[in-house]
Design an enzyme around this catalytic site. Structure first.
Site, PDB file in Angstrom:
ATOM      1  N   CYS A  11       0.638  -1.016  -0.133  1.00 28.57           N
ATOM      2  CA  CYS A  11      -0.034   0.092   0.056  1.00 28.57           C
ATOM      3  C   CYS A  11       1.012   1.312  -0.035  1.00 28.57           C
ATOM      4  O   CYS A  11       2.088   1.292   0.117  1.00 28.57           O
ATOM      5  CB  CYS A  11      -1.006   0.096   1.279  1.00 28.57           C
ATOM      6  SG  CYS A  11      -1.847  -1.606   1.460  1.00 28.57           S
TER       7      CYS A  11
ATOM      8  N   ARG B 174       1.284   1.891  -6.065  1.00 29.93           N
ATOM      9  CA  ARG B 174       1.877   0.685  -4.842  1.00 29.93           C
ATOM     10  C   ARG B 174       0.409  -0.011  -4.509  1.00 29.93           C
ATOM     11  O   ARG B 174       0.324  -1.136  -3.833  1.00 29.93           O
ATOM     12  CB  ARG B 174       2.008   1.506  -3.609  1.00 29.93           C
ATOM     13  CG  ARG B 174       3.450   2.202  -3.925  1.00 29.93           C
ATOM     14  CD  ARG B 174       4.008   2.882  -2.646  1.00 29.93           C
ATOM     15  NE  ARG B 174       4.200   1.893  -1.823  1.00 29.93           N
ATOM     16  CZ  ARG B 174       5.359   1.593  -1.364  1.00 29.93           C
ATOM     17  NH1 ARG B 174       6.346   1.674  -1.973  1.00 29.93           N
ATOM     18  NH2 ARG B 174       5.422   0.727  -0.199  1.00 29.93           N
TER      19      ARG B 174
ATOM     20  N   TRP C 250      -3.716  -1.838  -1.520  1.00 32.40           N
ATOM     21  CA  TRP C 250      -3.668  -3.219  -2.048  1.00 32.40           C
ATOM     22  C   TRP C 250      -4.039  -4.132  -1.280  1.00 32.40           C
ATOM     23  O   TRP C 250      -3.272  -4.397  -0.185  1.00 32.40           O
ATOM     24  CB  TRP C 250      -2.282  -3.658  -2.724  1.00 32.40           C
ATOM     25  CG  TRP C 250      -2.242  -4.675  -3.532  1.00 32.40           C
ATOM     26  CD1 TRP C 250      -2.522  -4.994  -5.099  1.00 32.40           C
ATOM     27  CD2 TRP C 250      -1.857  -5.960  -3.055  1.00 32.40           C
ATOM     28  NE1 TRP C 250      -2.397  -6.117  -5.151  1.00 32.40           N
ATOM     29  CE2 TRP C 250      -1.758  -7.049  -4.100  1.00 32.40           C
ATOM     30  CE3 TRP C 250      -1.070  -6.384  -1.718  1.00 32.40           C
ATOM     31  CZ2 TRP C 250      -1.569  -8.341  -3.909  1.00 32.40           C
ATOM     32  CZ3 TRP C 250      -0.728  -7.998  -1.613  1.00 32.40           C
ATOM     33  CH2 TRP C 250      -0.953  -8.812  -2.785  1.00 32.40           C
TER      34      TRP C 250
ATOM     35  N   ASN D 235       0.572   0.384   6.263  1.00 30.36           N
ATOM     36  CA  ASN D 235       1.266  -0.423   5.157  1.00 30.36           C
ATOM     37  C   ASN D 235       2.101  -1.742   5.667  1.00 30.36           C
ATOM     38  O   ASN D 235       2.795  -1.347   6.498  1.00 30.36           O
ATOM     39  CB  ASN D 235       2.178   0.331   4.210  1.00 30.36           C
ATOM     40  CG  ASN D 235       2.754  -0.518   2.965  1.00 30.36           C
ATOM     41  OD1 ASN D 235       2.244  -1.525   2.734  1.00 30.36           O
ATOM     42  ND2 ASN D 235       4.139  -0.396   2.998  1.00 30.36           N
ATOM     43  N   GLY D 236       1.687  -2.818   5.350  1.00 31.54           N
ATOM     44  CA  GLY D 236       2.399  -4.098   5.858  1.00 31.54           C
ATOM     45  C   GLY D 236       1.527  -5.229   6.311  1.00 31.54           C
ATOM     46  O   GLY D 236      -0.112  -5.059   5.853  1.00 31.54           O
TER      47      GLY D 236
ATOM     48  N   GLU E   5       9.774 -13.640 -19.665  1.00 30.52           N
ATOM     49  CA  GLU E   5       9.550 -12.109 -19.538  1.00 30.52           C
ATOM     50  C   GLU E   5       8.368 -11.755 -20.436  1.00 30.52           C
ATOM     51  O   GLU E   5       7.475 -11.094 -20.089  1.00 30.52           O
ATOM     52  CB  GLU E   5      10.564 -11.454 -19.497  1.00 30.52           C
ATOM     53  CG  GLU E   5      10.432 -10.068 -19.170  1.00 30.52           C
ATOM     54  CD  GLU E   5       9.795  -9.574 -17.842  1.00 30.52           C
ATOM     55  OE1 GLU E   5       9.673 -10.610 -17.039  1.00 30.52           O
ATOM     56  OE2 GLU E   5       9.223  -8.377 -17.832  1.00 30.52           O
TER      57      GLU E   5
ATOM     58  N   LYS F  92       4.774 -10.376 -19.216  1.00 30.21           N
ATOM     59  CA  LYS F  92       4.311  -8.957 -19.554  1.00 30.21           C
ATOM     60  C   LYS F  92       3.110  -9.107 -20.174  1.00 30.21           C
ATOM     61  O   LYS F  92       2.023  -8.323 -19.936  1.00 30.21           O
ATOM     62  CB  LYS F  92       5.345  -8.423 -20.309  1.00 30.21           C
ATOM     63  CG  LYS F  92       5.559  -6.796 -20.439  1.00 30.21           C
ATOM     64  CD  LYS F  92       6.297  -6.193 -19.174  1.00 30.21           C
ATOM     65  CE  LYS F  92       6.331  -6.982 -18.050  1.00 30.21           C
ATOM     66  NZ  LYS F  92       7.324  -6.451 -17.019  1.00 30.21           N
TER      67      LYS F  92
ATOM     68  N   GLU G  66       0.080  -9.885 -17.860  1.00 33.71           N
ATOM     69  CA  GLU G  66      -0.005  -8.875 -16.760  1.00 33.71           C
ATOM     70  C   GLU G  66      -0.689  -7.928 -17.185  1.00 33.71           C
ATOM     71  O   GLU G  66      -1.608  -7.474 -16.529  1.00 33.71           O
ATOM     72  CB  GLU G  66       1.269  -8.590 -16.244  1.00 33.71           C
ATOM     73  CG  GLU G  66       1.439  -7.617 -15.177  1.00 33.71           C
ATOM     74  CD  GLU G  66       3.247  -7.345 -14.915  1.00 33.71           C
ATOM     75  OE1 GLU G  66       4.069  -7.628 -15.609  1.00 33.71           O
ATOM     76  OE2 GLU G  66       3.159  -6.578 -13.945  1.00 33.71           O
TER      77      GLU G  66
ATOM     78  N   HIS H 291       7.312 -31.602 -25.469  1.00 31.53           N
ATOM     79  CA  HIS H 291       7.010 -32.839 -24.582  1.00 31.53           C
ATOM     80  C   HIS H 291       5.923 -32.561 -23.583  1.00 31.53           C
ATOM     81  O   HIS H 291       5.826 -32.945 -22.475  1.00 31.53           O
ATOM     82  CB  HIS H 291       8.475 -32.626 -23.446  1.00 31.53           C
ATOM     83  CG  HIS H 291       9.660 -32.972 -24.220  1.00 31.53           C
ATOM     84  ND1 HIS H 291      10.020 -34.188 -24.516  1.00 31.53           N
ATOM     85  CD2 HIS H 291      10.665 -32.287 -24.540  1.00 31.53           C
ATOM     86  CE1 HIS H 291      11.167 -34.436 -25.022  1.00 31.53           C
ATOM     87  NE2 HIS H 291      11.543 -33.173 -24.995  1.00 31.53           N
TER      88      HIS H 291
ATOM     89  N   LYS I 173       2.666  -2.238  -7.384  1.00 29.34           N
ATOM     90  CA  LYS I 173       4.066  -2.375  -8.039  1.00 29.34           C
ATOM     91  C   LYS I 173       4.979  -2.711  -7.026  1.00 29.34           C
ATOM     92  O   LYS I 173       6.070  -3.749  -7.362  1.00 29.34           O
ATOM     93  CB  LYS I 173       4.726  -0.866  -8.316  1.00 29.34           C
ATOM     94  CG  LYS I 173       5.951  -0.830  -9.014  1.00 29.34           C
ATOM     95  CD  LYS I 173       6.233  -0.007 -10.038  1.00 29.34           C
ATOM     96  CE  LYS I 173       7.413  -0.170 -10.921  1.00 29.34           C
ATOM     97  NZ  LYS I 173       7.487  -1.038 -11.931  1.00 29.34           N
TER      98      LYS I 173
END
Ligand code: F6R
Length: 590
Positions: free
Chosen positions: A2, A27, A73, A97-98, A462, A466, A469, A485, A585
């Site tokens: 957050c 955030r 968040w 935050n936490g 990546e 991306k 996301e 496979h 983020k």
């Protein structure tokens, strides 16, 4: 996860908090809220589910000289008005935050004492405890409270009638800002860009008391301490979109400058790094998400340039497996924010086991920087978009130089000089690559599979992350040889395969994989700089040609191409790539 912001000064706190929340929104953006204290010491609280824009108009009618704000968040309790911060109890109002890991136990005890809870959050526990501990001194009440909290917190508390903000920090970042007769407190530096002349960073266990007269800082034994003040170098202009429709696109176009700056800053950091790497006989790279993918590319650099076995692990996995680490190991902890809890804690663990820790980070004042033996700077500049772009390429440039340094190569060697040419090739790639029609194809696909071998495989992972996301189109990254496979079973007319081919020696093998996809009715795109690759398939395959370069440097341009593809696919689908759903983020929780 957050973002928190606090203001004490002569300006309208509601306005300062609102601006801070917009800057911190990357955030977390499930909900936002603020508490503003007026001239009579009365606190008004407003909070709303959704982005800061939903909250912003409600701050128009509130004013005061002291305020705190929060953008969330969600971890405990779904996104909703009631779970949004601030949380209040009696005269006390807090933002947090936490994660308070023992909140359930604390909540039961408080309920047994007759407290009623209104939200499902862990944070409301803190408000109740501070209120119960308050005997006229807000800072003491906060200090008493944090003694019983387990987990991580950046906590700010205000109290009706008390012209102050009390702050506590443990394993969630807090910076303090010093302006002209005004003081700030925030989760990170972008929030204070251009707002104050100097900042200081709180250490774990610190408490701070911010009043109109200044800031006092105390350690966990309540002894007053001084924390270094440093110039606030974050520039407000880095927060502007500068005419781009989205931060993702703006930051993608900043890649050449990010790589160039990283190379420049590495020169200054190299002697210290060289010294720290003396006697090292084992290389471990750690990171999460995109940073982990950069580590996978870095691993290949150490192996290829120094012929030393290197491992790259997901930081969250590493820290819980009782890792075998001893003296002689160097851990390269890769993190854009330098605050990702899993990466920071994995690095801390490795250090206690005797490893040297090298922070490969874009955040010079971060928790990772502070615990590391040496910093290998990633000078990507502020990255606002939740999806990493320029920081990934800059991390790769930095790891390339770290590996050359470890291999005992001077920064004037041929490979290092070749890196200095890459910003121009990134620019060329940005200007020439047109992924629009392929983005349309991906947007309608049931799955997009990125294939590659060796370093191309790392970039394939990546590329896939991306795309998922920012566009929410499902897919995976695979080693090109693995397709047969199992994954081949997924291929049909609705799927797209994106093959990355930047190694001349492996080009034929990758072509085989593309053939296999086509013969099962799948569609294929080849991103390459190998001349003639898939020439015989060119009527059935879309080819994106990139500039020629050494295969070890190709991730710097292939990354740009897959990032652009992801951006354009999100644009076709009308998604917001800057704030993808459910994400934030900085992942400062575990
Ligand atoms: C994806 C992305 C994330 C981060 C990850 C680690 O685009 O940005 O996967 O890479 O959360 O973050 P840092 O690098 O700050 O440790």
């Amino acid at each position: 996860m957050c973002g928190i912001i606090g203001y004490v000064g002569n300006k309208n706190a509601a306005e300062e908090v609102r601006e801070g929340l917009f800057r911190l929104e990357y955030r977390g953006y499930d909900s936002a809220g603020a508490a503003i204290m007026d001239e009579n010491g009365i606190i008004s609280v407003v909070k709303k589910q959704g982005k800061v824009a939903n909250l912003a108009p409600y701050l128009d009618d509130i004013s005061g000289r002291i305020g705190i704000g929060h953008t969330r968040w969600a971890t405990h309790g779904k996104p909703s008005d009631v779970n949004a911060h601030p949380h209040s109890s009696g005269k006390i109002t807090v933002v947090h935050n936490g994660i308070i890991e023992n909140y359930a136990e604390l909540k039961s005890k408080l309920e047994a004492c007759g407290e009623r809870f209104f939200s499902q959050t862990d944070s409301e526990v803190a408000a109740k405890l501070i209120n119960r501990n308050f005997k006229g001194d807000l800072l003491c009440a906060l200090a008493e409270t944090v003694k019983v909290l387990k987990g991580s917190y950046a906590l700010m508390a205000i109290c009706e009638g008390v012209s102050a903000i009390a702050v506590a920090k443990y394993r969630s970042s807090v910076i303090l800002g010093y302006g002209d007769d005004e003081y700030f407190c925030a989760s990170d530096e972008p929030a204070l860009a251009g707002k104050c002349s100097s900042i200081s960073v709180l250490e774990d266990g610190d408490l701070a008391y911010i009043t109109p007269d200044g800031i006092e800082i105390y350690d966990d034994g309540m002894q007053q301490v001084i924390r270094d003040k440093r110039a606030n170098t974050a520039a407000a202009q880095s927060l502007d979109l500068c005419g781009y429709p989205r931060y993702m696109l703006k930051e993608l176009y900043e890649t050449p400058a990010a790589v160039e700056r990283t190379v420049k800053e590495f020169n200054a950091a190299a002697p210290k790094l060289r010294e720290a790497l003396r006697g090292i006989n084992r290389i471990i790279l750690l990171g999460c998400g995109t940073a982990y993918h950069a580590g996978l590319v870095g691993k290949r650099y150490f192996e290829a340039f120094a012929r030393i076995p290197a491992e790259c692990e997901n930081a969250g996995e590493f820290r819980y497996k009782n890792p075998v680490v001893c003296e002689g190991a160097a851990v390269f902890a890769v993190s854009q924010s330098g605050e990702t809890a899993d990466t920071v804690e994995a690095a801390r663990l490795a250090r206690t086991l005797g490893a040297k820790v090298i922070a490969v980070t874009n955040a010079p004042n971060s928790a990772l920087t502070r615990l590391a033996d040496v910093v290998a700077p990633v000078a990507a500049g502020t990255e606002i978009c939740v999806a990493a772009t320029k920081s990934y390429t800059a991390q790769i440039a930095c790891l390339y130089l770290c590996a050359l340094t470890f291999a005992g190569e001077p920064l004037t060697c041929e490979r290092a000089v070749a890196l200095t040419k890459m910003p121009a090739l990134c620019e060329k790639t940005l200007a020439s690559v047109n992924t629009y029609s392929i983005a349309n194809m991906c947007a309608g696909a049931s799955g997009v599979y990125f294939l590659g071998r060796d370093v191309d495989y790392a970039v394939a992972l990546e590329g896939s992350l991306k795309l998922k996301e920012v566009s929410y189109v499902p897919g995976e990254g695979y080693p090109a040889g693995e397709l047969k496979h199992g994954t081949l079973a997924l291929i049909d007319g609705k799927t797209v395969c994106v093959a990355l081919v930047f190694d001349k020696n492996l080009a034929k093998k990758c072509e085989n994989a593309v053939e296999q996809v086509l013969s099962r009715g799948g569609r294929a795109v080849v991103i390459t700089n190998v001349v003639g690759v898939c020439a015989s398939l060119k009527d059935r395959v879309r080819i994106i040609s990139l500039p020629d370069c050494d295969k070890f440097l190709s991730p710097l341009i292939s990354a740009v191409a897959v990032q652009k593809l992801a951006y354009e696919t999100a644009a076709v689908l009308g998604r917001d790539p800057d704030k993808p759903r459910n994400l934030a983020k900085s992942v400062t929780v575990e």
